[in-house]
Scaffold this motif. Structure first.
Motif, short mmCIF file in Angstrom:
data_model
loop_
_atom_site.label_atom_id
_atom_site.label_comp_id
_atom_site.label_asym_id
_atom_site.label_seq_id
_atom_site.Cartn_x
_atom_site.Cartn_y
_atom_site.Cartn_z
N GLY A 1 9.87 -3.37 -7.99
CA GLY A 1 10.58 -4.63 -8.16
C GLY A 1 10.26 -5.66 -7.09
O GLY A 1 10.44 -6.86 -7.31
N GLN A 2 9.77 -5.21 -5.94
CA GLN A 2 9.50 -6.11 -4.83
C GLN A 2 8.06 -6.60 -4.78
O GLN A 2 7.80 -7.69 -4.26
N HIS A 3 7.13 -5.80 -5.31
CA HIS A 3 5.71 -6.08 -5.08
C HIS A 3 4.96 -6.28 -6.40
O HIS A 3 5.18 -5.56 -7.38
N ARG A 4 4.08 -7.26 -6.39
CA ARG A 4 3.27 -7.61 -7.56
C ARG A 4 2.23 -6.55 -7.87
O ARG A 4 1.91 -6.27 -9.02
N GLN A 5 1.67 -5.95 -6.82
CA GLN A 5 0.57 -5.02 -6.97
C GLN A 5 0.69 -3.93 -5.91
O GLN A 5 1.07 -4.20 -4.77
N LEU A 6 0.40 -2.69 -6.31
CA LEU A 6 0.48 -1.56 -5.40
C LEU A 6 -0.89 -0.89 -5.30
O LEU A 6 -1.48 -0.53 -6.33
N PHE A 7 -1.37 -0.74 -4.07
CA PHE A 7 -2.63 -0.04 -3.82
C PHE A 7 -2.28 1.37 -3.36
O PHE A 7 -1.69 1.55 -2.29
N ALA A 8 -2.61 2.37 -4.17
CA ALA A 8 -2.23 3.75 -3.88
C ALA A 8 -3.45 4.56 -3.47
O ALA A 8 -4.50 4.51 -4.13
N LEU A 9 -3.31 5.33 -2.37
CA LEU A 9 -4.36 6.20 -1.90
C LEU A 9 -3.86 7.63 -2.04
O LEU A 9 -2.95 8.07 -1.33
N VAL B 1 -6.30 3.96 -6.31
CA VAL B 1 -5.77 3.49 -7.58
C VAL B 1 -5.00 2.19 -7.33
O VAL B 1 -4.26 2.07 -6.36
N ILE B 2 -5.19 1.24 -8.24
CA ILE B 2 -4.49 -0.05 -8.14
C ILE B 2 -3.56 -0.17 -9.35
O ILE B 2 -3.96 0.03 -10.49
N TYR B 3 -2.29 -0.48 -9.06
CA TYR B 3 -1.28 -0.65 -10.11
C TYR B 3 -0.73 -2.07 -10.04
O TYR B 3 -0.43 -2.59 -8.96
N ALA B 4 -0.57 -2.68 -11.20
CA ALA B 4 0.20 -3.92 -11.31
C ALA B 4 1.61 -3.54 -11.77
O ALA B 4 1.80 -2.56 -12.49
N THR B 5 2.58 -4.32 -11.36
CA THR B 5 3.97 -4.02 -11.73
C THR B 5 4.55 -5.16 -12.55
O THR B 5 4.30 -6.34 -12.29
N VAL C 1 0.85 -1.19 0.00
CA VAL C 1 0.00 0.00 0.00
C VAL C 1 0.89 1.23 0.00
O VAL C 1 1.90 1.28 0.71
N ILE C 2 0.50 2.24 -0.79
CA ILE C 2 1.19 3.52 -0.82
C ILE C 2 0.22 4.60 -0.37
O ILE C 2 -0.88 4.74 -0.93
#
Length: 832
Positions: free
Chosen positions: A498-506, A541-545, A454-455
């Motif tokens: 590089g470490q996380h599959r998916q980032l949840f940003a608020l 917002v949801i991001y895939a990396t 989460v960001i």
């Protein structure tokens, strides 16, 4: 009026006041815990859970003094930290404010005015809104009212004890009024940094009173008394004075340039109907509020034909105007500072109340008959007036009473109507809800995997997110520095990607936390945005990396969208994807010529019936590269994440992309189609069914049938998922999304039928089919599996403007063999 009649009237007024306070209590506690805490409320709770000394230290670095947090500190230790508990302190202050409005109104004017003003305060949406928020603003409004209540009592006491001719030998001061002024002032100073302005206003009003009553004597002693009050206030505030000066001089404040007439119009709307009011500030409803306010400024005659004292209208006007002028003169005109206007609501409703009762009294006297008492009748008889003349006077008096009563009833109704509509919106319309951190945290808990993160882009979100979030994935605050260190922020983003599959940003308060959008800009360019929703004022917002081990074969396309844009190539993260995961898609666009508009990219998965199973719409690079600015020959790499919604049925889906004009909805043409075919994607069933919170259902009403349960449903005009309240008309398609769960391994191929019913039982339209599709019948479902079904109901052209009932039936292919039925509610169809 006899003593018995007066006593009965007084008792009746007390009962009315209790009913008004009961109404105020009901409105302030109604659905008080329904909405999520937002960021500032989360900060309130976090501070309240600390020690008194820690609260003081934290408040010294904030823009609010510590008293409210001290109160909340002890409050939560008694009542807990639920949404209802932490907000109920503000509700209690809000109820106290209604009582103070009555006390001030009855002393400045009469009990009738006090009751009407208290009623208007009880139902005022602005006061109710902040009575249901765990912040200091309801307390601030109540303390301001307490200050002016003390001032009124202080002045009234002097007006009684000071002889009009100045012959008095001694003067006494009201100890209760003095204590009220001191308590309200000291508490107000430790509640909000703007309170000194209110004390200054009260001081100026008292000086005007002393000057006006100087012939009564004791001017020096009265000024000395007030000066001592100010000294005592300063003495108790001295420990915090240095902190206050530092905070006020260092805190940024940049308002908006706006015409003062427009600013006053907007602020009047806020005072009348609060921050969630709908409609134009120049609506007919606002005319009613403004008219009553203006009438309240008129010095209406009191009983006995005595003209009202100038303080009866100047005091509430000065009290109201102080915050308004502060906002306009101190460059504070922007929504973040509008909360301070809550101080002006009490005098606003006091003036409205006086506008109603003052004009009412005038209607009773003129021109309908001035004398209606027994004494007047005797005087007429002595004057030799005939019985007919006396009857005419009585008739005029009676007419005046009825007309004045109609005035009061009609004006109150005209105030209640827009107020009730605003409260309906506030209590039940999700579009005006506070920032929904509760839903965001619940969703993240439901869908996140151990390698997600989460960001939070603003530090003020940490406390409220922690209040709701009970998961285990890491939470990062980015950017870490203020002002933003771009190199450090980018380096950390690269590491996280590089470490996380998916980032949840608020994203919240981005203008202050990341004005150059360094964090979001990097994510939009280097990650794959799969979802973006507004939850109040916070953007989720949801991001895939793309991981380093990914092997994405690039596929050539060459398909053109008209003569403006070409898709050179594209790359998919995989041709097989599990529902609940993100399909990452990289599109390489090239400008063939100067585009005539800023187009939006769409990416869709279509099932065998051409139903849209999954969709994402966004401008290229999430708005970072508008097509209207592309230069001929320029290549733009555009990343998209297509979130395969939980419950998407297993099977093969057609992946398409294209562009459309967001102003008209018209798509660019590619050959004979209005989209580009990107091939087939296989969606697989997940190993574990998703949690219901991951489904994002608009209506989560559960209905259990024989072998399956409908967990909930959505319905909206097809193509308007982003705006589900878009009006429906004949010839439209009403789209349904049903969320089903198999309670057991189904033994039958279940079908549904939705019927549109007019009146009691007249079917005017219907749609039937398998719960999902013929390609994935219920016989293929596993026990516990959750599946979404997408369906359209055509609204025939002969439908009239009316409300229609939606009924759902389950059967095994024969609509006449109904197994069960449920009522899905009603829809409104409007004329084209």
């Amino acid at each position: 009026m006899t003593e018995t009649t007066s006593r009965r009237r007084s008792q009746f007024d007390r009962w009315i006041l209790w009913l008004i306070l009961l109404l105020a209590t009901a409105l302030r506690f109604l659905r008080i815990g329904n909405q999520s805490l937002w960021a500032d409320e989360g900060n309130s709770v976090a501070l309240a859970l600390r020690s008194i000394s820690e609260i003081s230290a934290n408040a010294a670095a904030d823009i609010h003094p510590p008293l409210y947090y001290w109160f909340l500190h002890f409050w939560v230790r008694i009542f807990g930290t639920s949404e209802i508990a932490v907000r109920s302190l503000s509700a209690v202050w809000g109820i106290f404010l209604v009582w103070l409005v009555y006390q001030i109104g009855s002393r400045l004017h009469d009990r009738r005015t006090g009751l009407i003003a208290a009623f208007l305060a009880a139902i005022n949406p602005f006061l109710i809104y902040y009575s249901q928020e765990a912040r200091m603003y309801s307390m601030l409004a109540a303390l301001a009212a307490l200050l002016f209540y003390g001032l009124v009592r202080f002045i009234l006491h002097e007006s009684i004890v000071l002889p009009a001719d100045g012959t008095g030998k001694t003067i006494s001061f009201s100890a209760p009024a003095t204590a009220v002024i001191l308590v309200a002032s000291i508490a107000g100073l430790y509640t909000h940094y703007t309170f000194p302005i209110l004390i200054l206003t009260a001081t100026l009003l008292y000086l005007l009173w002393v000057y006006d009553s100087r012939r009564r004597g004791f001017v020096s002693i009265r000024l000395l008394q007030w000066g001592l009050l100010l000294i005592v206030m300063g003495f108790f505030y001295l420990p915090w004075l240095g902190t206050a000066i530092d905070r006020l001089t260092s805190w940024p404040r940049s308002g908006q340039d706006i015409a003062w007439t427009e600013a006053l119009s907007e602020m009047t709307r806020l005072l009348a109907l609060g921050p969630v009011a709908q409609g134009d500030t120049n609506s007919v409803w606002m005319v009613i509020f403004i008219l009553l306010f203006i009438l309240g400024l008129f010095p209406w005659a009191r009983p006995g034909r005595r003209r009202s004292h100038w303080l009866s209208w100047l005091l509430p006007f000065a009290w109201l105007a102080t915050p308004v002028f502060l906002i306009l003169l101190a460059d504070l005109y922007k929504p973040a500072f509008f909360k301070f206007l809550i101080v002006s609501v009490a005098p606003f409703v006091l003036l409205m109340g006086r506008g109603i009762t003052g004009f009412e009294a005038s209607l009773k006297r003129n021109p309908w008959g001035r004398r209606s008492t027994t004494a007047a009748a005797i005087s007429d008889k002595r004057a030799g007036k005939s019985g007919n003349q006396q009857a005419e006077v009585a008739a005029k008096s009676s007419a005046g009473k009825w007309i004045s009563l109609i005035w009061v009833v009609v004006t109150l109704i005209l105030v209640i109507i827009p107020t009730a509509m605003t409260l309906q919106v506030y209590y039940f319309d999700q579009d005006v809800s506070r920032d929904d951190y509760r839903a965001i945290a619940s969703y993240i808990e439901a869908v996140s995997q151990p390698d997600d993160a989460v960001i939070l882009n603003a530090p003020g979100q940490q406390e409220v997110f922690d209040y709701y979030y009970g998961g285990d994935i890491p939470v990062y605050g980015l950017p870490e520095q203020r002002p933003v260190d771009k190199a450090a922020a980018v380096a950390q983003l690269e590491q996280l990607a590089g470490q996380h599959r998916q980032l949840f940003a608020l994203f919240w308060a981005t203008d202050e936390s990341d004005p150059d959008s360094i964090v979001e800009g990097w994510l939009d360019t280097h990650a794959y945005k799969s979802a973006e929703t507004w939850q109040g004022n916070v953007r989720f917002v949801i991001y895939a990396t793309q991981q380093a081990t990914d092997d994405w074969p690039e596929q050539s396309s060459g398909a053109s969208l008209g003569d403006q844009i070409r898709l050179n190539s594209y790359a998919l993260s995989s041709q097989n994807i599990t529902s609940g995961e993100v399909l990452q898609l990289q599109l390489a666009w090239q400008a063939l010529s100067q585009a005539d508009a800023d187009y939006t990219v769409f990416v869709q998965l279509l099932d065998a019936r051409n139903q849209v199973a999954v969709q994402r719409d966004a401008p290229p690079i999430s708005g970072g590269a508008p097509t209207g600015r592309w230069q001929t020959g320029e290549v733009v790499i555009d990343n998209h994440g297509l979130f395969i919604s939980p419950g998407t049925a297993p099977g093969d889906y057609l992946l398409i992309t294209g562009m459309y004009n967001p102003q008209t909805g018209e798509r660019l043409i590619s050959g004979a189609a209005d989209y580009i075919d990107l091939g087939t994607v296989r969606v697989e069933r997940p190993d574990t069914p998703p949690a219901p919170a991951a489904l994002g259902m608009d209506t989560d009403r559960s209905f259990k049938f024989d072998e399956v349960t409908m967990l909930g449903f959505d319905h909206y005009k097809r193509g308007f998922r982003h705006a589900p309240d878009t009006p429906l008309h004949p010839n439209d398609l009403l789209h349904f999304t049903f969320f089903w769960q198999a309670d057991v391994q189904p033994t039958a191929a279940w079908w549904f039928t939705v019927r549109l019913i007019q009146g009691t039982d007249k079917e005017v339209a219907a749609v039937s089919g398998p719960l999902v599709s013929k390609e994935y019948p219920t016989l293929n479902w596993e026990e516990g599996e959750i599946v979404r079904g997408e369906h359209d109901l055509f609204l025939p052209d002969y439908l009239t403007s009316d409300r229609y009932q939606l009924q759902l039936f389950l059967h095994t292919g024969n609509p006449e063999a109904i197994a069960d039925r449920v009522n899905l509610g009603q829809i409104t169809i409007s004329e084209p």
